[in-house]
Design an enzyme around this catalytic site. Sequence first.
Site, PDB file in Angstrom:
ATOM      1  N   GLY A 163     134.427  44.537  25.355  1.00 48.17           N
ATOM      2  CA  GLY A 163     133.229  43.751  25.647  1.00 48.17           C
ATOM      3  C   GLY A 163     132.265  43.735  24.470  1.00 48.17           C
ATOM      4  O   GLY A 163     132.558  44.267  23.398  1.00 48.17           O
ATOM      5  N   GLN A 164     131.108  43.126  24.715  1.00 42.51           N
ATOM      6  CA  GLN A 164     130.122  42.933  23.645  1.00 42.51           C
ATOM      7  C   GLN A 164     129.688  44.267  23.024  1.00 42.51           C
ATOM      8  O   GLN A 164     129.665  44.417  21.811  1.00 42.51           O
ATOM      9  CB  GLN A 164     128.889  42.202  24.203  1.00 42.51           C
ATOM     10  CG  GLN A 164     127.873  41.853  23.129  1.00 42.51           C
ATOM     11  CD  GLN A 164     126.470  41.651  23.674  1.00 42.51           C
ATOM     12  OE1 GLN A 164     126.219  41.775  24.876  1.00 42.51           O
ATOM     13  NE2 GLN A 164     125.539  41.338  22.797  1.00 42.51           N
ATOM     14  N   TYR A 198     123.480  42.832  40.291  1.00 41.69           N
ATOM     15  CA  TYR A 198     123.633  43.701  39.111  1.00 41.69           C
ATOM     16  C   TYR A 198     122.543  44.785  39.109  1.00 41.69           C
ATOM     17  O   TYR A 198     122.838  45.976  38.942  1.00 41.69           O
ATOM     18  CB  TYR A 198     123.533  42.820  37.867  1.00 41.69           C
ATOM     19  CG  TYR A 198     123.584  43.539  36.555  1.00 41.69           C
ATOM     20  CD1 TYR A 198     124.685  44.291  36.183  1.00 41.69           C
ATOM     21  CD2 TYR A 198     122.513  43.441  35.647  1.00 41.69           C
ATOM     22  CE1 TYR A 198     124.731  44.921  34.941  1.00 41.69           C
ATOM     23  CE2 TYR A 198     122.548  44.066  34.416  1.00 41.69           C
ATOM     24  CZ  TYR A 198     123.656  44.805  34.069  1.00 41.69           C
ATOM     25  OH  TYR A 198     123.697  45.431  32.849  1.00 41.69           O
ATOM     26  N   ASP A 231     140.740  48.673  28.139  1.00 43.55           N
ATOM     27  CA  ASP A 231     140.143  47.523  28.840  1.00 43.55           C
ATOM     28  C   ASP A 231     141.241  46.904  29.690  1.00 43.55           C
ATOM     29  O   ASP A 231     142.402  47.318  29.604  1.00 43.55           O
ATOM     30  CB  ASP A 231     139.593  46.499  27.815  1.00 43.55           C
ATOM     31  CG  ASP A 231     138.402  45.712  28.375  1.00 43.55           C
ATOM     32  OD1 ASP A 231     138.532  45.183  29.507  1.00 43.55           O
ATOM     33  OD2 ASP A 231     137.374  45.620  27.714  1.00 43.55           O
ATOM     34  N   LYS A 261     122.924  48.826  39.475  1.00 40.68           N
ATOM     35  CA  LYS A 261     122.476  49.741  38.424  1.00 40.68           C
ATOM     36  C   LYS A 261     121.462  50.743  38.986  1.00 40.68           C
ATOM     37  O   LYS A 261     121.471  51.913  38.623  1.00 40.68           O
ATOM     38  CB  LYS A 261     121.877  48.970  37.244  1.00 40.68           C
ATOM     39  CG  LYS A 261     122.918  48.218  36.424  1.00 40.68           C
ATOM     40  CD  LYS A 261     123.880  49.171  35.717  1.00 40.68           C
ATOM     41  CE  LYS A 261     124.925  48.458  34.879  1.00 40.68           C
ATOM     42  NZ  LYS A 261     125.945  49.374  34.323  1.00 40.68           N
TER      43      LYS A 261
HETATM   44  N1  SER Z   1     121.667  41.780  29.245  1.00 35.84           N
HETATM   45  C1  SER Z   1     121.754  42.120  30.633  1.00 35.84           C
HETATM   46  C2  SER Z   1     121.781  40.895  31.467  1.00 35.84           C
HETATM   47  O1  SER Z   1     121.148  39.936  31.083  1.00 35.84           O
HETATM   48  C3  SER Z   1     120.614  42.997  31.030  1.00 35.84           C
HETATM   49  O2  SER Z   1     121.051  44.306  31.100  1.00 35.84           O
HETATM   50  O3  SER Z   1     122.372  40.889  32.499  1.00 35.84           O
END
Ligand code: SER
Length: 317
Positions: free
Chosen positions: A12-13, A143, A35, A147
């Site tokens: 990933g990034q 998300y 991955d 988290k």
């Molecule tokens: N870069 C992430 C997002 O935009 C934030 O943790 O989901």
Amino acid sequence: MSKSILIIGACGQIGTELTLKLREINGTDSVIASDIHEGSDELMKSGPFEFVNAMNFENILSIVQKYSISDVYLMAAMLSATGEKFPDKAWELNMNSLFNVLNLAKAGKIKKVFWPSSIAVFGPTTPKENTPQKTVMEPTTVYGISKQAGERWCEYYFDKYGVDVRSIRYPGIISWKANPGGGTTDYAIEIYHKALLNGNYTSFLNKNSKLPMMYIDDAIEATINIMEAEKEKIKIRSSYNLTGMSFTPEEVSAEIKKTVPNFTISYNPDFRQQIADSWPKSIDDSEAREDWGWNHKIDLEKMSEIMLENLSLKYIV
Ligand code: SER
């Protein structure tokens, strides 16, 4: 002291550049990239790679045993924008992968865990400027909810089982090597690509959407530093606030115009605007600075220089 590192979500990034840096520091063979799909040529050629599904405990365990892994960096996750399209999958991936790794540490199979949290743990009721470490947290994205729950579980595993888990609330991360993975802050990467390719960019956030951001080199340094810090220095076991800079689409476009004078920007906000509006504009990260010596190096001007220089090389060849 020999340590063996596994990076889950290495293609990933953030995982890509984290793997390359960890290999530079620790040597190629003690850093295992993994991955569910292969990554860039540069990553794949840089050292050992294994297919690992972060949601499969046995799969992770077999790789941990094969290489006698001590430290795991869990970088696999579904980010904010994609998560809103696939809420069930986002919850499943983000939570199951964390439990798998925390349970490996609880069982004594690994010694240390890095797990990233995010500014997405905050919500519309959080104070927006200089958001404190401890404050109101009512996230409104899947998300962000995953988290926030993850942060509570990390602290729980540390308190109850002594699991050495360390975490940072990443802001938007800007980089040029690997593509970003479906976040709300991705506009701040796309804008550089489009400036060079087309000379114009339509932003999916409005011009005044100020968000906390960081250049990838700073993010990688923070990640490695928190993992290398003495255990006693890590006083927060949920996740540390962390930031490099804050800017709006209008400000980054003004910076780009210094190098690409004809660059133009227009604004067409979509569903991601609401997500951005629910997040902090700036972050107070004084506890990371005090506890384990965090110090960012790259500001908007420097970052723009680096992005435009490296991307122009990429597009010329
Ligand atoms: N870069 C992430 C997002 O935009 C934030 O943790 O989901």
